[in-house]
Motif scaffolding. Structure first.
Motif: not given
Length: 152
Positions: A57-81
């Motif tokens: 979140a700090n690196r992208l200058y975005i808030d925690k909730s946006t980061t959380s949704r982003l990571i959730d989507a990435f987990v579903k796509k298999g992009f992150v663990l």
């Protein structure tokens, strides 16, 4: 007058945003079929290794909730663990998978081609000036962002 310069800056940045393709919701300016935030996150995760959600979140200058949704989507796509930090069990680390790295590589290839085309459209003798002006703009934006973050 400073207000005239400010208005010109506003108009030029708005025009840049529109022409560059930042307003496109479902693809990057280089045409990759993901949104801009996702592309930037993949880039950061690809180069960072395992990091916390807050660090992303700090690196992208975005808030925690946006980061959380982003990571959730990435987990579903298999992009992150998500894994528990072995040094601090209260923290979760985010790391890119091979599938996420392949997606990032595709975006990076398109990104490099797009930026090369833009650079090729600028006369060679003007390229250093453009790059210098962008560096000054970025430094000013960072200062403004940091001031805004401390006020919140």
């Amino acid at each position: 007058m400073d207000s005239d310069k400010s208005l010109i800056l506003q108009q030029q940045i708005q025009q840049f945003i529109r022409l560059f393709g930042v307003l496109e919701q479902n693809k990057t300016p280089c045409g990759a079929p993901i949104n801009i935030t996702q592309a930037h996150a993949l880039h950061e995760l690809s180069s960072a290794g395992a990091i916390t959600q807050q660090e992303l979140a700090n690196r992208l200058y975005i808030d925690k909730s946006t980061t959380s949704r982003l990571i959730d989507a990435f987990v579903k796509k298999g992009f992150v663990l998500r894994t528990t930090n072995p040094h601090n069990r209260r923290e979760t680390l985010i790391s890119i998978t091979d599938q996420g790295r392949r997606a990032n590589d595709q975006v990076e290839k398109r990104r490099r081609a797009k930026y090369q085309k833009i650079l090729d459209g600028i006369p060679l003798d003007k390229q250093p000036e453009v790059l210098s002006a962008l560096s000054h703009l970025i430094q000013s934006l960072k200062k403004e962002k940091e001031n805004t973050m401390t006020e919140e």
